[in-house]
Design a protein around this motif. Structure first.
Motif, PDB file in Angstrom:
ATOM      1  N   LEU A  92       0.819  -1.218   0.000  1.00 50.49           N
ATOM      2  CA  LEU A  92       0.000   0.000   0.000  1.00 50.49           C
ATOM      3  C   LEU A  92       0.849   1.263   0.000  1.00 50.49           C
ATOM      4  O   LEU A  92       0.593   2.181  -0.794  1.00 50.49           O
ATOM      5  CB  LEU A  92      -0.978  -0.003   1.191  1.00 50.49           C
ATOM      6  N   PRO A  93       1.880   1.371   0.844  1.00 44.86           N
ATOM      7  CA  PRO A  93       2.726   2.570   0.767  1.00 44.86           C
ATOM      8  C   PRO A  93       3.377   2.758  -0.605  1.00 44.86           C
ATOM      9  O   PRO A  93       3.461   3.881  -1.108  1.00 44.86           O
ATOM     10  CB  PRO A  93       3.782   2.320   1.848  1.00 44.86           C
ATOM     11  N   LEU A  94       3.832   1.667  -1.229  1.00 50.25           N
ATOM     12  CA  LEU A  94       4.449   1.779  -2.553  1.00 50.25           C
ATOM     13  C   LEU A  94       3.426   2.247  -3.588  1.00 50.25           C
ATOM     14  O   LEU A  94       3.743   3.061  -4.466  1.00 50.25           O
ATOM     15  CB  LEU A  94       5.045   0.437  -2.977  1.00 50.25           C
ATOM     16  N   GLU A  95       2.196   1.729  -3.489  1.00 49.07           N
ATOM     17  CA  GLU A  95       1.156   2.147  -4.424  1.00 49.07           C
ATOM     18  C   GLU A  95       0.829   3.629  -4.248  1.00 49.07           C
ATOM     19  O   GLU A  95       0.588   4.338  -5.225  1.00 49.07           O
ATOM     20  CB  GLU A  95      -0.100   1.293  -4.228  1.00 49.07           C
ATOM     21  N   LYS A  96       0.828   4.093  -2.993  1.00 54.14           N
ATOM     22  CA  LYS A  96       0.566   5.512  -2.749  1.00 54.14           C
ATOM     23  C   LYS A  96       1.681   6.381  -3.302  1.00 54.14           C
ATOM     24  O   LYS A  96       1.431   7.450  -3.884  1.00 54.14           O
ATOM     25  CB  LYS A  96       0.397   5.757  -1.243  1.00 54.14           C
ATOM     26  N   ILE A  97       2.927   5.929  -3.150  1.00 54.88           N
ATOM     27  CA  ILE A  97       4.059   6.671  -3.707  1.00 54.88           C
ATOM     28  C   ILE A  97       3.951   6.718  -5.226  1.00 54.88           C
ATOM     29  O   ILE A  97       4.154   7.766  -5.849  1.00 54.88           O
ATOM     30  CB  ILE A  97       5.385   6.029  -3.274  1.00 54.88           C
TER      31      ILE A  97
END
Length: 295
Positions: free
Chosen positions: A74-79
């Motif tokens: 999820l953090p990578l997708e947000k980035i």
């Protein structure tokens, strides 16, 4: 101060998780499998944990690897989403194109200079992926996909780009060994993972039914199989549109007159809502013209 692993290691890890293959991850990232392996080793050293079990021709996530993937996805997708939004704001005039790696290397890039000569004001972003483009997630303008004739996709415009005509190819030296399809009983078959049925389908088209289609060498991509054929390792199945340049340059030879046409050609997919954008329309028209299709 934030302490995080290198983005290169995280990208290599995420790609390897999706494919469960360092080779396919390398193909997507445009690096060597060894580079992917080293990036993941660097990440494992940083974390002090083993993320993958390495087997002979495959990898699998460890329990720790699965947990780590779940927590960072999820953090990578947000980035990625935030970065894509800012890039689209600063590069509104760019036309983004998603293509299969082998298609990009063997058809698109060799013709790219003509596009820039005609439209030097158009900034084109080329992204390669083995998976079909996700227009909603990645906001692509154009993509090349293998789709059945008559396919329709909601909100998309689909133009036939190139037929997928397949036949065996090999190096000029090796070609002297084969005068008829039956001679392939003695051949080393070169297989590509994305198209595992090409050999049995072509042999059936040629009326050959007593050859073991599983024998030979197996590669993670079509480009690797074709490169192996150019270097005399065996016989590969080539897609006409992607091997014509190599045949013209004398690196490959077409064997026999039997050609199998797939019912799933290369199709050019574009967003219908963006169709009136002049630069996107210009790139689409150039691709169709380069492929010999009506605009």
């Amino acid at each position: 101060m934030l302490h995080i692993p290198s983005t290169a290691s995280l990208k290599a890890f995420e790609a390897a998780c999706r494919y469960l293959s360092f080779n396919q991850a390398a193909e997507e990232l445009g690096v060597t499998p060894g580079a992917v392996s080293r990036q993941i080793q660097t990440l494992e050293h940083y974390l002090g944990k083993t993320l993958f079990h390495r087997h002979h021709k495959r990898v699998e996530l460890t329990a720790v690897g699965r947990q780590y993937l779940a927590e960072i996805t999820l953090p990578l997708e947000k980035i990625a989403a935030a970065s894509a939004r800012l890039r689209s704001e600063t590069r509104r005039n760019a036309v983004s194109v998603c293509a299969y790696p082998t298609f990009a290397l063997r058809w698109l890039i060799p013709r790219w200079a003509d596009l820039y000569e005609r439209h030097p004001d158009i900034d084109v972003q080329l992204i390669t992926s083995l998976n079909p483009a996700d227009f909603e997630r990645d906001d692509f303008d154009l993509s090349i996909q293998v789709l059945a004739e008559g396919t329709s996709l909601t909100g998309m415009r689909i133009d036939k780009l190139l037929e997928v005509d397949t036949y065996p190819v090999c190096s000029p030296e090796m070609a002297r060994k084969f005068s008829r399809p039956e001679d392939l009983k003695e051949a080393v078959f070169l297989h590509e993972s994305p198209r595992p049925t090409d050999w049995p389908r072509w042999l059936a088209e040629a009326g050959i039914h007593d050859i073991d289609t599983n024998k030979g060498l197996h590669f993670e991509s079509a480009n690797m199989a074709l490169h192996a054929a150019e270097n005399g390792l065996g016989v590969a199945i080539g897609i006409d549109a992607l091997v014509q340049d190599a045949i013209g340059a004398g690196r490959l030879v077409k064997l026999f007159d039997v050609v199998r046409r797939s019912s799933q050609p290369f199709q050019l997919v574009s967003s219908a809502r963006k169709a009136t954008r002049p630069k996107l329309a210009a790139v689409r028209e150039w691709m169709l013209e380069a492929a010999g299709q009506p605009v």
